[in-house]
Design a protein around this motif. Structure first.
Motif, PDB file in Angstrom:
ATOM      1  N   PHE A  24      -2.881   8.624  -4.456  1.00 47.63           N
ATOM      2  CA  PHE A  24      -3.307   7.528  -4.290  1.00 47.63           C
ATOM      3  C   PHE A  24      -4.372   7.343  -5.859  1.00 47.63           C
ATOM      4  CE2 PHE A  24      -5.986   4.149  -2.794  1.00 47.63           C
ATOM      5  CZ  PHE A  24      -4.620   3.082  -3.228  1.00 47.63           C
ATOM      6  N   VAL A  25      -3.666   6.142  -6.746  1.00 44.90           N
ATOM      7  CA  VAL A  25      -4.737   5.755  -7.948  1.00 44.90           C
ATOM      8  C   VAL A  25      -5.271   4.671  -6.883  1.00 44.90           C
ATOM      9  CG1 VAL A  25      -5.135   4.780 -10.145  1.00 44.90           C
ATOM     10  CG2 VAL A  25      -3.465   6.386  -9.131  1.00 44.90           C
ATOM     11  N   GLN A  60      -4.236   3.807   5.111  1.00 46.39           N
ATOM     12  CA  GLN A  60      -4.736   3.554   5.903  1.00 46.39           C
ATOM     13  C   GLN A  60      -4.640   4.233   6.676  1.00 46.39           C
ATOM     14  OE1 GLN A  60      -4.827  -0.685   7.370  1.00 46.39           O
ATOM     15  NE2 GLN A  60      -5.826  -1.242   4.902  1.00 46.39           N
ATOM     16  N   GLU A  61      -3.861   4.889   7.833  1.00 49.14           N
ATOM     17  CA  GLU A  61      -3.562   5.787   8.652  1.00 49.14           C
ATOM     18  C   GLU A  61      -4.188   6.701   8.689  1.00 49.14           C
ATOM     19  OE1 GLU A  61       0.053   6.707  12.131  1.00 49.14           O
ATOM     20  OE2 GLU A  61       0.300   5.530   9.902  1.00 49.14           O
ATOM     21  N   LEU A 113      -7.723   7.725   8.723  1.00 46.25           N
ATOM     22  CA  LEU A 113      -7.969   7.586   9.742  1.00 46.25           C
ATOM     23  C   LEU A 113      -8.124   8.611  10.460  1.00 46.25           C
ATOM     24  CD1 LEU A 113      -7.192   4.039  10.820  1.00 46.25           C
ATOM     25  CD2 LEU A 113      -9.031   4.711  10.489  1.00 46.25           C
ATOM     26  N   LYS A 114      -6.818   9.564  10.509  1.00 42.90           N
ATOM     27  CA  LYS A 114      -7.128  10.778  10.811  1.00 42.90           C
ATOM     28  C   LYS A 114      -7.221  11.713  10.424  1.00 42.90           C
ATOM     29  CE  LYS A 114      -2.317  10.042  12.620  1.00 42.90           C
ATOM     30  NZ  LYS A 114      -1.088  10.544  12.278  1.00 42.90           N
ATOM     31  N   ALA A 115      -8.227  11.639   8.857  1.00 44.70           N
ATOM     32  CA  ALA A 115      -8.797  12.767   8.637  1.00 44.70           C
ATOM     33  C   ALA A 115      -9.997  13.353   9.081  1.00 44.70           C
ATOM     34  CB  ALA A 115      -8.779  12.384   6.688  1.00 44.70           C
ATOM     35  N   PHE A 149     -14.105   5.394   4.405  1.00 47.29           N
ATOM     36  CA  PHE A 149     -13.960   6.452   2.586  1.00 47.29           C
ATOM     37  C   PHE A 149     -14.192   4.913   2.247  1.00 47.29           C
ATOM     38  CE2 PHE A 149     -11.895   9.285   5.475  1.00 47.29           C
ATOM     39  CZ  PHE A 149     -12.028  10.518   4.738  1.00 47.29           C
ATOM     40  N   GLU A 150     -14.992   4.719   1.807  1.00 56.49           N
ATOM     41  CA  GLU A 150     -16.318   3.897   0.609  1.00 56.49           C
ATOM     42  C   GLU A 150     -15.574   3.566  -0.538  1.00 56.49           C
ATOM     43  OE1 GLU A 150     -20.580   4.128   1.787  1.00 56.49           O
ATOM     44  OE2 GLU A 150     -20.055   4.119   2.747  1.00 56.49           O
ATOM     45  N   GLY A 151     -15.316   2.106  -1.088  1.00 53.63           N
ATOM     46  CA  GLY A 151     -14.753   1.483  -2.304  1.00 53.63           C
ATOM     47  C   GLY A 151     -13.477   1.485  -2.619  1.00 53.63           C
ATOM     48  N   LEU A 152     -12.777   1.409  -1.487  1.00 56.28           N
ATOM     49  CA  LEU A 152     -11.584   1.595  -1.964  1.00 56.28           C
ATOM     50  C   LEU A 152     -11.027  -0.274  -1.269  1.00 56.28           C
ATOM     51  CD1 LEU A 152     -10.578   4.968   0.341  1.00 56.28           C
ATOM     52  CD2 LEU A 152     -10.851   4.762  -2.550  1.00 56.28           C
TER      53      LEU A 152
END
Length: 406
Positions: free
Chosen positions: A323-324, A27-28, A31-33, A16-19
């Motif tokens: 999550f902001v 993070q976990e 990764l599971k998404a 997921f880019e930009g985070l």
């Protein structure tokens, strides 16, 4: 009637880019998404009793999928096999096909198109109706030739479907199998299952030449990438129904600080305006407006990321699905922009000089001369377009273009 799911551009191993600021739990979850999205697609296929599933390329983001990703994909295909659901799958420019890259054998209900030459697979479904699916795969990162002309005309079957991963364009005018929808219509197929564009869209009035969009958005620009399509074909008619399967949603929300006087007021206002608890994980960008009356010290606490750091910790205490990831300040129209006696047409003309890929590469010749950087840039097919659009956006933020007066 035949019923199937049309999916494309899963990009299962894409980040997921930009985070930037992420704790271990988030993070976990991310990764599971991607893995869960595929499971959701299989769930929908089973629940809707489809005859088969189509994957129209870029199922994997990397050209060498990890063992973990391959194992999960294989397990989900076995779930479909247990329900006697067949799978027809092509490979796109990201996951272009090379057999030695795959450690797991695909289950025998998965029918692969593994050549850049168009193939046609014919079969019957439980109702006795006959089908033909024609398609091709990428065996290299790009295909510059138009491929529609290689597709056979409609076969003597009840339904004929085309599987195509590419972009709209003309012969040799694109890197990703450029095509014209009108040429597809001439083939007489019942449906064209497209892949490559992450935004859902139909390419003709009959809505049978269709991009389903990516099922999971991986950047803030992919807010609409949430679904696959449930397609029902009957004589001379197609019905499309989006099925949401995304696990992560990108949202943006404007927050007015009109009534804020201090940093504490800002914290209270922001928290009050955050969305209520949601069932799926939401990545939120807050856009701050009406802040001009605040002191520079208070504004700097927003600009430096101090407010973002604070909220990242606070929100987890009352919501597990928010999550902001960014807080941006919206520029007011004429108060903060520098007046410039020039038209926006002039800016557009200036940017035309950088539309030519060779000229754009020349400007970035140092970056493209670095092996790792060049590989990264070449893996971002929209990098040039996105860079120029961002540059335009910044100019419009900083300058107020005014036509010259006589």
């Amino acid at each position: 009637m035949v019923k199937f799911i049309h999916a494309a551009d899963l990009h299962m191993d894409r980040s997921f880019e930009g985070l930037t600021i992420l704790d271990e739990n988030i993070q976990e979850r991310l990764l599971k998404a991607n893995l869960t999205v595929l499971s959701n697609i299989v769930d929908q296929a089973v629940m809707n009793h489809v005859d088969f599933v189509l994957f129209a390329g870029d199922n994997f983001h990397q050209n060498r999928p990890s063992l973990k990703i391959q194992k999960h994909f294989s397990e989900q295909m076995y779930r479909l096999k247990q329900k006697n659901i067949q799978v027809y799958m092509i490979f796109g420019n990201h996951d272009f096909y090379q057999r030695e890259r795959y450690w797991f054998d695909f289950p025998d209900n998965v029918h692969l198109f593994t050549s850049e030459s168009v193939e046609t697979k014919k079969f019957s479904i439980s109702s006795g109706e006959t089908l033909a699916i024609s398609g091709f795969s990428y065996c290299h990162p790009w295909i510059r030739e138009e491929k529609v002309s290689e597709f056979p005309n409609r076969a003597a079957v009840d339904y004929h479907i085309g599987l195509y991963h590419g972009e709209v364009g003309t012969q040799m005018q694109g890197n990703y199998a450029p095509f014209l929808p009108s040429r597809m219509q001439e083939k007489g197929y019942d449906y064209w299952a497209l892949g490559h564009i992450h935004v859902p869209m139909a390419m003709n009035e009959s809505k049978n030449i269709v991009y389903p969009g990516a099922p999971q958005g991986h950047t803030q620009k992919e807010k609409t990438a949430t679904s696959v399509l449930l397609v029902e074909l009957s004589a001379n008619q197609s019905q499309l129904k989006p099925l949401e399967v995304a696990e992560v949603y990108w949202k943006s929300q404007e927050v007015s600080l009109q009534h804020a006087k201090s940093t504490k007021d800002i914290l209270d206002i922001v928290q009050q305006q955050l969305p209520a608890e949601m069932s799926k994980f939401n990545l939120i960008e807050l856009k701050i407006k009406d802040y001009e009356h605040l002191s520079m010290e208070v504004v700097e606490r927003i600009q430096t990321g101090e407010l973002l750091d604070y909220l990242s910790e606070e929100i987890t205490q009352f919501s597990s699905n928010l999550f902001v990831w960014r807080i941006s300040i919206m520029n007011s129209e004429s108060k903060t922009r520098i007046p410039l006696t020039a038209s926006t047409k002039l800016m557009d003309q200036l940017f035309e000089n950088y539309q030519i890929p060779q000229d754009f590469h020349q400007i970035l010749h140092e970056a493209f001369g670095h092996q790792e950087a060049a590989k990264l840039l070449n893996d971002l097919p929209d990098y040039q377009e996105q860079t120029l659009e961002k540059a335009k956006e910044l100019l419009k933020q900083d300058f107020l273009f005014e036509e010259a007066r006589e």
